[in-house]
Design a protein around this motif. Structure first.
Motif, short mmCIF file in Angstrom:
data_model
loop_
_atom_site.label_atom_id
_atom_site.label_comp_id
_atom_site.label_asym_id
_atom_site.label_seq_id
_atom_site.Cartn_x
_atom_site.Cartn_y
_atom_site.Cartn_z
N TYR A 1 -14.17 104.37 -12.58
CA TYR A 1 -13.08 103.57 -13.14
C TYR A 1 -11.98 104.47 -13.71
O TYR A 1 -10.80 104.20 -13.54
CB TYR A 1 -13.60 102.63 -14.24
CG TYR A 1 -14.68 101.69 -13.78
CD1 TYR A 1 -14.57 100.97 -12.59
CD2 TYR A 1 -15.83 101.50 -14.53
CE1 TYR A 1 -15.56 100.10 -12.17
CE2 TYR A 1 -16.83 100.63 -14.13
CZ TYR A 1 -16.68 99.93 -12.95
OH TYR A 1 -17.66 99.07 -12.53
N VAL B 1 -9.97 106.08 -10.79
CA VAL B 1 -9.02 105.14 -10.20
C VAL B 1 -7.84 104.93 -11.13
O VAL B 1 -6.68 104.89 -10.70
CB VAL B 1 -9.71 103.79 -9.87
CG1 VAL B 1 -8.70 102.75 -9.44
CG2 VAL B 1 -10.76 103.98 -8.79
N ILE C 1 -5.41 100.47 -3.88
CA ILE C 1 -6.48 100.16 -4.84
C ILE C 1 -6.65 98.65 -5.00
O ILE C 1 -7.76 98.13 -4.99
CB ILE C 1 -6.21 100.85 -6.19
CG1 ILE C 1 -6.35 102.37 -6.01
CG2 ILE C 1 -7.16 100.33 -7.27
CD1 ILE C 1 -5.82 103.19 -7.17
N ARG D 1 -10.60 97.26 -3.47
CA ARG D 1 -11.66 97.21 -4.49
C ARG D 1 -12.09 95.77 -4.76
O ARG D 1 -11.32 94.83 -4.59
CB ARG D 1 -11.18 97.84 -5.82
CG ARG D 1 -10.60 99.22 -5.69
CD ARG D 1 -11.61 100.21 -5.14
NE ARG D 1 -10.98 101.47 -4.82
CZ ARG D 1 -11.40 102.63 -5.24
NH1 ARG D 1 -12.47 102.72 -5.99
NH2 ARG D 1 -10.76 103.73 -4.90
N HIS E 1 -14.75 95.29 -9.91
CA HIS E 1 -14.33 96.69 -10.09
C HIS E 1 -12.92 96.74 -10.65
O HIS E 1 -12.63 97.51 -11.58
CB HIS E 1 -14.42 97.42 -8.75
CG HIS E 1 -14.15 98.88 -8.85
ND1 HIS E 1 -12.91 99.42 -8.61
CD2 HIS E 1 -14.96 99.92 -9.18
CE1 HIS E 1 -12.96 100.74 -8.78
NE2 HIS E 1 -14.19 101.07 -9.13
#
Length: 113
Positions: free
Chosen positions: A5, A8, A30, A34, A38
């Protein structure tokens, strides 16, 4: 915090706030690759590290249709029913109903087999 996490989140920060100009492709990559679970965790980590929530980041880094699309994705990540209820409200509020939008929303959400 799980390192995935954080990683990202750091990619997003480097693509937006961390540089002059914005690398929209990183935001897009992203958001569309995802899972919702998430992304919710990433949004929380982003708000903690950045001191700005994901809505604020998108609004400050993007504009126009791209901003609208990214905000729509974030809204769906948080709550798909709330997203569609806001769209329905907007289509029906005021003096005139936006019939085309209303029909599009209802048909897209129907369980037609």
């Amino acid at each position: 915090m799980t390192s995935n996490y954080v990683m990202v989140t750091l990619v997003w920060l480097q693509a937006g706030e961390g540089k002059w100009g914005t690398d929209e492709s990183k935001f897009n990559e992203i958001l569309v690759t995802r899972s919702y679970a998430h992304l919710r965790q990433v949004f929380d980590v982003y708000a903690t590290i950045s001191k700005k929530d994901i809505y604020g980041a998108i609004k400050s880094e993007m504009s126009g249709d791209l901003e609208d699309g990214m905000i729509a994705i974030v809204d769906c990540v948080y709550s798909r029913p709330m997203y569609f209820s806001k769209r329905l409200y907007k289509a029906m509020k005021g003096l005139g109903t936006e019939d085309d939008n209303l029909v599009r929303i209802i048909v897209s959400r129907s369980e037609v087999c």
